[in-house]
Design a protein around this motif. Structure first.
Motif, PDB file in Angstrom:
ATOM      1  N   ASP A 305      15.150  23.669 -55.134  1.00 23.70           N
ATOM      2  CA  ASP A 305      16.353  22.907 -55.488  1.00 23.70           C
ATOM      3  C   ASP A 305      16.266  21.442 -55.073  1.00 23.70           C
ATOM      4  OD1 ASP A 305      17.653  25.177 -56.563  1.00 23.70           O
ATOM      5  OD2 ASP A 305      18.220  25.814 -54.545  1.00 23.70           O
ATOM      6  N   GLY A 306      15.112  21.040 -54.542  1.00 25.38           N
ATOM      7  CA  GLY A 306      14.942  19.656 -54.126  1.00 25.38           C
ATOM      8  C   GLY A 306      15.454  19.347 -52.737  1.00 25.38           C
ATOM      9  N   ILE A 307      15.903  20.367 -52.000  1.00 29.21           N
ATOM     10  CA  ILE A 307      16.364  20.164 -50.631  1.00 29.21           C
ATOM     11  C   ILE A 307      15.149  20.002 -49.722  1.00 29.21           C
ATOM     12  CG2 ILE A 307      17.725  21.104 -48.730  1.00 29.21           C
ATOM     13  CD1 ILE A 307      19.310  20.380 -51.267  1.00 29.21           C
ATOM     14  N   ILE A 308      15.196  19.021 -48.826  1.00 30.44           N
ATOM     15  CA  ILE A 308      14.121  18.789 -47.868  1.00 30.44           C
ATOM     16  C   ILE A 308      14.423  19.565 -46.591  1.00 30.44           C
ATOM     17  CG2 ILE A 308      12.991  17.065 -46.403  1.00 30.44           C
ATOM     18  CD1 ILE A 308      13.485  15.020 -48.628  1.00 30.44           C
ATOM     19  N   HIS A 309      13.432  20.329 -46.131  1.00 31.56           N
ATOM     20  CA  HIS A 309      13.529  21.071 -44.879  1.00 31.56           C
ATOM     21  C   HIS A 309      12.479  20.524 -43.914  1.00 31.56           C
ATOM     22  CE1 HIS A 309      16.214  23.867 -46.864  1.00 31.56           C
ATOM     23  NE2 HIS A 309      15.312  24.049 -47.810  1.00 31.56           N
ATOM     24  N   PHE A 310      12.916  20.202 -42.718  1.00 32.69           N
ATOM     25  CA  PHE A 310      12.096  19.515 -41.725  1.00 32.69           C
ATOM     26  C   PHE A 310      12.136  20.315 -40.429  1.00 32.69           C
ATOM     27  CE2 PHE A 310      12.607  16.091 -38.340  1.00 32.69           C
ATOM     28  CZ  PHE A 310      11.242  15.967 -38.099  1.00 32.69           C
ATOM     29  N   ASP A 311      10.994  20.901 -40.031  1.00 34.24           N
ATOM     30  CA  ASP A 311      10.926  21.794 -38.878  1.00 34.24           C
ATOM     31  C   ASP A 311      10.306  21.075 -37.682  1.00 34.24           C
ATOM     32  OD1 ASP A 311      11.976  23.680 -40.561  1.00 34.24           O
ATOM     33  OD2 ASP A 311      10.091  24.743 -40.903  1.00 34.24           O
ATOM     34  N   GLN A 312      11.024  21.091 -36.558  1.00 31.63           N
ATOM     35  CA  GLN A 312      10.649  20.294 -35.391  1.00 31.63           C
ATOM     36  C   GLN A 312      10.888  21.096 -34.113  1.00 31.63           C
ATOM     37  OE1 GLN A 312      13.816  17.163 -34.898  1.00 31.63           O
ATOM     38  NE2 GLN A 312      14.747  18.300 -36.589  1.00 31.63           N
ATOM     39  N   CYS A 313      10.134  20.760 -33.066  1.00 32.94           N
ATOM     40  CA  CYS A 313      10.345  21.366 -31.747  1.00 32.94           C
ATOM     41  C   CYS A 313      11.403  20.542 -31.025  1.00 32.94           C
ATOM     42  CB  CYS A 313       9.034  21.420 -30.971  1.00 32.94           C
ATOM     43  SG  CYS A 313       7.799  22.481 -31.743  1.00 32.94           S
ATOM     44  N   LEU A 314      12.677  20.881 -31.265  1.00 34.81           N
ATOM     45  CA  LEU A 314      13.803  20.072 -30.819  1.00 34.81           C
ATOM     46  C   LEU A 314      14.321  20.586 -29.481  1.00 34.81           C
ATOM     47  CD1 LEU A 314      15.550  17.724 -32.093  1.00 34.81           C
ATOM     48  CD2 LEU A 314      17.233  19.509 -32.611  1.00 34.81           C
ATOM     49  N   SER A 315      14.685  19.664 -28.600  1.00 39.91           N
ATOM     50  CA  SER A 315      15.297  20.029 -27.325  1.00 39.91           C
ATOM     51  C   SER A 315      16.575  19.227 -27.119  1.00 39.91           C
ATOM     52  CB  SER A 315      14.328  19.797 -26.158  1.00 39.91           C
ATOM     53  OG  SER A 315      13.890  18.455 -26.119  1.00 39.91           O
ATOM     54  N   ASN A 316      17.377  19.639 -26.143  1.00 40.07           N
ATOM     55  CA  ASN A 316      18.679  19.019 -25.934  1.00 40.07           C
ATOM     56  C   ASN A 316      18.607  17.717 -25.137  1.00 40.07           C
ATOM     57  OD1 ASN A 316      17.944  20.266 -23.549  1.00 40.07           O
ATOM     58  ND2 ASN A 316      19.967  21.104 -23.101  1.00 40.07           N
ATOM     59  N   THR A 317      17.412  17.354 -24.705  1.00 37.67           N
ATOM     60  CA  THR A 317      17.184  16.093 -24.006  1.00 37.67           C
ATOM     61  C   THR A 317      15.696  15.795 -24.084  1.00 37.67           C
ATOM     62  OG1 THR A 317      17.589  14.865 -21.946  1.00 37.67           O
ATOM     63  CG2 THR A 317      16.801  17.133 -21.738  1.00 37.67           C
ATOM     64  N   ASN A 318      15.261  14.683 -23.515  1.00 37.96           N
ATOM     65  CA  ASN A 318      13.832  14.374 -23.526  1.00 37.96           C
ATOM     66  C   ASN A 318      13.085  15.353 -22.622  1.00 37.96           C
ATOM     67  OD1 ASN A 318      11.214  12.920 -22.813  1.00 37.96           O
ATOM     68  ND2 ASN A 318      12.079  11.559 -24.344  1.00 37.96           N
ATOM     69  N   ALA A 319      11.964  15.874 -23.111  1.00 39.87           N
ATOM     70  CA  ALA A 319      11.222  16.906 -22.383  1.00 39.87           C
ATOM     71  C   ALA A 319      10.442  16.357 -21.200  1.00 39.87           C
ATOM     72  CB  ALA A 319      10.268  17.625 -23.336  1.00 39.87           C
ATOM     73  N   PHE A 320      10.177  15.050 -21.150  1.00 34.57           N
ATOM     74  CA  PHE A 320       9.344  14.497 -20.092  1.00 34.57           C
ATOM     75  C   PHE A 320      10.179  14.210 -18.846  1.00 34.57           C
ATOM     76  CE2 PHE A 320       5.959  12.492 -23.097  1.00 34.57           C
ATOM     77  CZ  PHE A 320       5.496  13.761 -23.379  1.00 34.57           C
ATOM     78  N   PRO A 321       9.863  14.839 -17.724  1.00 30.70           N
ATOM     79  CA  PRO A 321      10.652  14.609 -16.507  1.00 30.70           C
ATOM     80  C   PRO A 321      10.694  13.143 -16.082  1.00 30.70           C
ATOM     81  CG  PRO A 321       9.267  16.550 -16.252  1.00 30.70           C
ATOM     82  CD  PRO A 321       8.837  15.883 -17.526  1.00 30.70           C
ATOM     83  N   PHE A 322       9.594  12.406 -16.238  1.00 32.76           N
ATOM     84  CA  PHE A 322       9.596  11.015 -15.768  1.00 32.76           C
ATOM     85  C   PHE A 322      10.533  10.147 -16.600  1.00 32.76           C
ATOM     86  CE2 PHE A 322       6.206  10.599 -18.937  1.00 32.76           C
ATOM     87  CZ  PHE A 322       6.379   9.323 -19.447  1.00 32.76           C
ATOM     88  N   ILE A 323      10.750  10.511 -17.859  1.00 33.94           N
ATOM     89  CA  ILE A 323      11.715   9.770 -18.676  1.00 33.94           C
ATOM     90  C   ILE A 323      13.134  10.160 -18.296  1.00 33.94           C
ATOM     91  CG2 ILE A 323      12.594   9.446 -21.024  1.00 33.94           C
ATOM     92  CD1 ILE A 323       9.735   9.467 -22.016  1.00 33.94           C
TER      93      ILE A 323
END
Length: 503
Positions: A305-323
């Motif tokens: 149908d022309g819909i774009i699906h984008f799959d990502q490893c998403l988290s609720n904050t930045n994964a890097f502790p130093f950031i």
């Protein structure tokens, strides 16, 4: 087995800070090495004959500042070559960047905080400060070592010698090039970009297209909604996708000697979409959730149908502790939540926000066959943690914890785990690469480096070849690498036929 070692003494003897960034698996090694004729346990499938290249951050000298992090380590390129006589060769060398050469001349660190040139020694102003430590990229017979804060360095794929900074024959205008390119297997084109394209804290993004022969044929610039860490992007058959997450940079903060990145939990994320052969003026921006972050993406594709699906490893904050620490975000590791998450948009519709759904478990380093890039992928692989593990994960890498499980997902069926290999406590997996099979009904092979802690600051390392369709059976072939290895960032597999035909 013949061994050739470089002249550098192991970096572990050079007085590095005793922080998680420089201890355990992250302990600097700093030694160039060549090993030939390593014995394989099992039989190498003929498809894997070729070389697995790995980007390994490894600081040549102790840092100027004790709060430095893994990602500032000088780039080393590692080659694991699988041979027709069922042996393996291993080699690793530093990328001789401008920064590496400038520090080698003085025998000490001269560059300051992570991605902050205002903290460097005055006499290295203007020296290329990238460490080229993130991804080895193979395209059009060339091997490039990349990091998103600068231009790539071209490497000799056999000797691993540095050929110099690479600007596509003088055509590249952007000061930066991503470490996450996307190659369309059908056209042979490489799609890539550079953010902070004209300097620190800039909102300028350069969108680049390189043809199948390796020529840069198009470079367009546009403005992102704000200066953000744009570590990865995606393509579909007809579109280019530019995700923006609120890990942001401030020039004032840099000039004050501060951190390049802080994460803003109350700031919106965005997804920019444009026709991949179109003009940047055609970009549409779709709003995403506040405060989220993702470093790596499995794929993007268009449905019927022309819909774009984008799959990502998403988290609720930045994964890097130093950031997170630099941002004043104090979260326990278990409070950092994530999942393989799909954003869906209609590029021609009226909606201005993404639709979000969960399509897989928490984890990172997602992987699909190269031929499926930008097209629907009915399956894929990723690294995660065994929820039944009876002990802590192996410490290492920029996040501070290594993965111990690889899974195959039924993406077309909703993202269920259909196959898995979980390692015991004290073991970990580095990011894998996929090798296609000669049999169209076979899912191919997975190559990964496996770490095993055997004692106090003692580790064993091996290259494993897994049947991609039967992970649970364990390796079909493995080879011990008798050297101390540091965790890689990313890798790339090149078949022997491509190496034989290269310059």
């Amino acid at each position: 087995m013949a061994t050739v070692a470089g002249t550098d003494a192991p970096a572990s003897a050079k007085g590095f800070p005793q922080t998680p960034h420089f201890t355990g698996l992250n302990q600097p090694v700093g030694q160039e090495l060549s090993l030939t004729g390593l014995t394989v346990e099992g039989t190498l499938p003929p498809e894997v004959l070729g070389s697995f290249y790995r980007a390994v951050p490894d600081p040549h000298f102790a840092p100027k500042f004790e709060d430095d992090n893994v990602l500032s380590g000088d780039g080393m390129i590692s080659r694991v070559s699988f041979n027709a006589d069922n042996t393996v060769d291993y080699a690793i060398r530093y990328v001789r960047t401008g920064r590496w050469i400038a520090e080698a001349e003085k025998g000490q660190a001269r560059f300051g905080r992570y991605r902050n040139p205002f903290t460097d020694d005055a006499d290295v102003a203007g020296v290329d400060r990238t460490v080229a430590n993130t991804t080895p990229v193979w395209h059009a017979g060339r091997l490039l070592m990349t990091k998103e804060d600068g231009r790539p360095y071209r490497m000799d794929p056999i000797t691993l010698e540095t050929r110099g900074s690479y600007d596509f024959g003088g055509k590249l205008k952007s000061k930066t090039v991503t470490a996450h390119v996307r190659i369309d297997a059908e056209t042979g084109e490489m799609f890539l970009y550079g953010y902070e394209a004209d300097g620190e804290a800039s909102t300028k993004v350069a969108y680049l297209i390189v043809d199948a022969q390796g020529d840069l044929i198009r470079e367009q610039w546009f403005d992102a909604p704000y200066c953000a860490m744009m570590h990865d992007f995606a393509i579909t058959e007809n579109y280019a996708l530019f995700p923006i997450y609120p890990t942001t940079c401030s020039l004032e903060r840099l000039k004050a000697g501060g951190d390049h990145w802080v994460h803003e939990q109350d700031t919106d994320s965005w997804l920019g979409i444009m026709p991949r052969y179109g003009d940047v003026s055609e970009i549409r921006w779709f709003k995403g959730p506040k405060g989220v972050s993702a470093y790596h993406f499995m794929n993007a594709f268009e449905d019927a149908d022309g819909i774009i699906h984008f799959d990502q490893c998403l988290s609720n904050t930045n994964a890097f502790p130093f950031i997170r620490e630099a941002s004043g975000i104090h979260m326990a590791p278990w409070e950092v939540q994530g999942a393989l998450t799909r954003w869906s948009v209609d590029p021609k519709g009226d909606a201005s926000e993404v639709t979000q759904s969960v399509v897989g478990p928490p984890g990172d380093f997602p992987l699909i066959p190269a031929r499926m890039q930008g097209r629907p992928n009915p399956y894929g692989w990723m690294l995660t943690m065994d929820p039944q593990m009876k002990g802590p994960p192996l410490a290492g890498g920029p996040v501070g914890a290594m993965f111990n499980t690889i899974v195959r997902l039924d993406v077309a069926g909703g993202g269920q785990v259909v196959d898995a290999l979980a390692l015991p406590v004290g073991w970990s997996l580095n990011e894998p690469v996929h090798v296609p099979s000669n049999d169209p009904d076979h899912l191919g092979y997975i190559i990964t480096i496996v770490d095993h802690q055997t004692g106090d600051n003692q580790f064993e390392h091996a290259a494993w070849v897994l049947d991609a369709g039967a992970l649970h059976r364990g390796p079909v072939a493995r080879v011990a690498i008798p050297a101390r290895l540091r965790p890689q960032v990313h890798g790339w597999w090149v078949p022997q036929s491509a190496l034989d035909g290269a310059e």
